[in-house]
Structures are given as structure tokens and as C-alpha cells.
Scaffold this active site. Structure first.
Site, PDB file in Angstrom:
ATOM      1  N   HIS A   1       0.894  -1.112   0.168  1.00  0.00           N
ATOM      2  CA  HIS A   1       0.167  -0.053  -0.029  1.00  0.00           C
ATOM      3  C   HIS A   1       1.109   1.124   0.089  1.00  0.00           C
ATOM      4  O   HIS A   1       1.984   1.272   0.621  1.00  0.00           O
ATOM      5  CB  HIS A   1      -0.826  -0.234   1.196  1.00  0.00           C
TER       6      HIS A   1
ATOM      7  N   CYS B   1      -3.660   2.551  -4.385  1.00  0.00           N
ATOM      8  CA  CYS B   1      -4.676   3.547  -3.617  1.00  0.00           C
ATOM      9  C   CYS B   1      -4.361   4.761  -4.172  1.00  0.00           C
ATOM     10  O   CYS B   1      -3.524   5.759  -3.959  1.00  0.00           O
ATOM     11  CB  CYS B   1      -4.206   3.301  -2.209  1.00  0.00           C
TER      12      CYS B   1
ATOM     13  N   HIS C   1      -7.693   0.286  -4.550  1.00  0.00           N
ATOM     14  CA  HIS C   1      -8.445   1.031  -3.658  1.00  0.00           C
ATOM     15  C   HIS C   1      -8.982   2.437  -4.407  1.00  0.00           C
ATOM     16  O   HIS C   1      -8.173   3.254  -4.735  1.00  0.00           O
ATOM     17  CB  HIS C   1      -7.565   1.548  -2.368  1.00  0.00           C
TER      18      HIS C   1
ATOM     19  N   ASP D   1     -12.860   1.844  -0.441  1.00  0.00           N
ATOM     20  CA  ASP D   1     -12.014   2.681   0.665  1.00  0.00           C
ATOM     21  C   ASP D   1     -12.931   3.629   1.418  1.00  0.00           C
ATOM     22  O   ASP D   1     -14.204   3.439   1.523  1.00  0.00           O
ATOM     23  CB  ASP D   1     -10.938   2.905  -0.048  1.00  0.00           C
ATOM     24  N   HIS D   2     -12.204   4.922   1.779  1.00  0.00           N
ATOM     25  CA  HIS D   2     -12.827   5.775   2.620  1.00  0.00           C
ATOM     26  C   HIS D   2     -13.955   6.589   1.929  1.00  0.00           C
ATOM     27  O   HIS D   2     -14.078   6.639   0.846  1.00  0.00           O
ATOM     28  CB  HIS D   2     -11.729   6.776   3.299  1.00  0.00           C
TER      29      HIS D   2
ATOM     30  N   TYR E   1     -14.685   4.153   7.696  1.00  0.00           N
ATOM     31  CA  TYR E   1     -15.344   3.105   7.115  1.00  0.00           C
ATOM     32  C   TYR E   1     -16.882   2.876   7.305  1.00  0.00           C
ATOM     33  O   TYR E   1     -17.071   2.095   8.063  1.00  0.00           O
ATOM     34  CB  TYR E   1     -14.551   1.739   7.568  1.00  0.00           C
TER      35      TYR E   1
END
Length: 387
Positions: free
Chosen positions: A240, A278, A305, A346-347, A363
Site C-alpha cells: 500500500h 490506492c 483502492h 475505501d474511505h 469506514y
């Protein structure tokens, strides 16, 4: 791409049954109850896999099989910890799990200063306030010579904060930076720690004398050691990117940009050594051209992501809409070039009561469900473009 969701195990308030109803196909999870550095037994792996499959889903990605700090800084016990890691990989491979996300960030995983930054529409997002982060570093952590790492504009923001900062404000920064974003995922700090700041200082001290070059050397050592197991079981390791993609708190960060990605891929050219793309982490650095990086590294990306950030002129950044044109371009690239690669949104924002549910930071349920719908629509559009 395979539509996946990060799920935090049987105690997660978001159930597998809920996820199946909203179109999730694969689960991204880990054995969070096993302490870092210990072996994931085949029985434990199969127990989790069977639980997920009983709900009509599949365990698509391990996120994360944590890399112990001693492996990162090169401690005396790193070889034994690497052997434990290899045994966990073997057991995952025997169970048919082929994708493992991990990070090589020293001490601190992703960092934010505000977990509920208000938006004009009534939702809230994660936010990184560079001035507040510098205040934490200089006046709460009291890191030696910390002020040297910040420019005059940021230091002026810190001075203004000193005039208005309250004990409650200091506690909020400690919670947001080193506790609430870390402890729920096998982090170094937990909400049960009585003095998290001192514990954090002790962890930082482990990296005295470790620069970016040494950290890269240790990452290469780790990857070379585990690649034979990855080849035997066809396991794809995907690191990541650092979040934010810059050195912080005096710690080196080595997955921040095009040159960093190229360096670790070239250092261990095995195709099982790959990237978690990501877009959110990489976009928190204005130096990164996110759509161009997606095109360049699609072939070595094993996990995506799908989120994106906006960087403000003062260096702050916040999560942006999943309909951001840059993210649309990223989804288009992977949908065309890496069909079947696991993707999670993801977020996402807190909305429709998410903030009252006690979800892990970043999350939410409703916010991620909306984001998944947006990304699913982008994917469907790309399919029509290809026909």
C-alpha cells in the site's frame, strides 16, 4: 473488477448479509485477533474463510498481514519474524487465498487530523490539517528539532493554534492521529494505552538512524525472503502506498511517488511483487499524476483502492467525491487492463446516521454503499465504451 469491501470480522457492525445485499462480491479482511508477528494457523485461516463463504461471499484479499516493526527497521529478531510471515503465507496459500495487501510504513499507518470534517451537504469526511499535524508534532509529541521539517507558513499556523488550543483539542489530535485511525487494525497504539504519546515516542526511537535508503534495503530483504513462498502458492503481494505520501514525524516513507514505485518493483522484479493502487493515498501528494500512474503500473497492480483526495493550497487535503474525473480515469484503466482485479471503494463520507453507529474511522456503511454505487456505475459505463 471484482467489487470487494473491507470487513473487520464477525464483530463488525456491518454484517456479511448486509454486504451481499448491496452487491459486494468479495471480502477484504484479516485475522485481527492474532497479534502482529504470530503465525496465522491453517485452522484459523480456514475458519475465517468458511465463515465468509457460508454467507455466499469469498475471501478475496487479506488486508493486512501486518509486517512487524522489527522487520521494517531490521531488528535482531527479524529473520524469525519473516519465517513466521512465510508460514502464514503458506497457510493462506493452502486455503486458496492469493492476494495479500501490506504496508511498509514505519510506526504510523495512514494519518488524519479530523475524522468528521463537515461538508456543505451535511455529510462529513476525513481531513488532514497540515497545521494541526505540525502542532501535534512540535507541541504534543515534542519531537526533537521537529520545527525544522515545516515551512514558515505552516509554522505560522502552528503559532496561531497555540493561542487557542485547549486540553480537549490536544486530546482530539492524539486520538485522531495515533489512536482511532490505528488501533482497530492491529495498530501499534490502542485505546487501552494509558500514555499513547509516550508509547508513540518509544516506537519512533526504534527508527533512529534509519533513513529512506536503509528502509528500502530492509523492504527488499523482506520481499526476497518471501518470494519463494509466493511463487509456490501463486500469492500476489501488493504494498500500500504511504499515506500521506511524504516523510512525516522524522520517519522515512518509501512508497510515495513514481520513482519509489519503480524502485521497489525493480528491486524485486518477480511479478508476485506488486502494488496496491490506492488512488487516495497517492493523490494526497500534488506531485503525483494519478491517471498516469494507473496506466503505467496497471500490469503490476494486484489490488485497487478506489478513492481520491483533493489537496488544498495550504497543504491540507480531504477525501473527494468518487465521481472525481481522476478517479473515473483510474477505474477506466483498471476495468480495461486488469479485469477481475479486486477493488474496494475505501474511505467514504459519514452520512444518514453513520456518525452514530461507531464504525471504524473512514469506514462508514451508507457512505461506502453510495461510493460503491458510483464506482459500479463507472464500471458499467466503461463496459458500454468497450462494446
Amino acid at each position: 473488477m471484482e467489487k470487494t469491501w473491507r470487513w473487520f470480522g464477525p464483530n463488525d457492525k456491518i454484517t456479511l448479509e448486509m454486504l451481499r445485499q448491496i452487491g459486494v462480491e468479495g471480502i477484504v479482511t484479516a485475522l485481527h485477533h492474532i497479534p502482529n508477528g504470530e503465525v496465522w494457523s491453517l485452522d484459523e485461516v480456514n475458519r475465517m474463510k468458511d465463515f465468509i463463504e457460508a454467507a455466499g461471499l469469498r475471501w478475496s484479499v487479506v488486508e493486512s498481514l501486518p509486517v512487524s516493526e522489527s522487520i521494517k527497521y531490521g531488528g535482531e529478531d527479524r529473520d524469525q519474524l519473516i519465517e513466521n510471515y512465510k508460514e502464514s503465507l503458506r497457510n493462506l496459500g493452502k486455503s486458496g487465498i492469493r492476494t495479500v495487501c501490506y504496508n511498509f510504513m514505519p510506526v504510523l499507518d495512514w494519518a488524519r487530523t479530523d475524522l468528521e470534517y463537515p461538508n456543505p451537504d451535511g455529510t462529513s469526511n476525513l481531513y488532514f490539517n497540515f497545521g494541526e499535524f505540525a502542532y501535534f508534532d512540535i507541541h504534543i509529541l515534542h519531537r526533537k528539532d521537529a520545527a525544522r521539517d515545516y515551512d514558515e507558513v505552516t509554522l505560522a499556523r502552528v503559532d496561531e493554534l497555540r493561542k487557542v488550543m485547549t486540553p480537549e483539542g490536544k486530546k482530539r489530535l492524539v486520538d485522531n492521529i495515533i489512536v482511532k485511525t490505528q488501533g482497530f487494525v492491529n495498530g501499534n497504539i490502542s485505546e487501552n494505552d494509558l500514555d499513547p504519546v509516550q508509547k508513540f515516542r518509544d516506537l519512533l526511537a526504534l527508527y533512529d538512524g534509519i533513513d529512506a535508503g536503509k528502509l528500502r534495503e530492509n523492504m527488499t530483504y523482506f520481499l526476497n525472503a518471501i518470494m519463494p513462498v509466493c511463487r509456490e502458492y501463486d500469492i500476489n503481494m501488493c504494498v500500500h502506498p504511504d499515506d500521506p505520501p511524504r516523510p512525516i514525524l522524522g520517519l522515512p516513507r518509501i512508497v510515495t511517488c513514481d520513482a519509489d514505485i519503480r524502485a521497489f518493483l525493480d528491486a524485486v522484479p518477480d511479478p508476485h511483487n506488486g502494488l496496491t493502487f490506492c488512488a487516495g493515498s497517492l493523490s494526497a501528494g500534488v506531485h503525483n499524476d494519478i491517471p498516469a500512474l494507473a496506466r503505467k503500473y496497471a500490469s503490476r497492480t494486484h489490488f485497487v483502492h478506489a478513492r481520491i483526495c483533493n489537496v488544498l493550497p495550504n497543504g491540507d487535503f480531504k477525501e473527494s467525491t468518487h465521481l472525481d474525473q481522476r478517479l473515473i480515469d483510474v477505474v477506466r484503466t483498471f476495468e480495461r487492463e486488469r479485469p477481475g482485479v479486486p477493488m474496494r471503494v475505501d474511505h467514504a463520507p459519514l452520512m444518514l446516521g453513520d456518525e452514530k453507529m461507531g464504525y471504524n474511522a473512514g469506514y462508514s456503511f451508507h457512505g461506502r454503499m453510495l461510493a460503491l454505487g458510483m464506482v459500479s456505475g463507472i464500471m458499467a459505463t466503461v463496459h458500454t465504451e468497450n462494446t
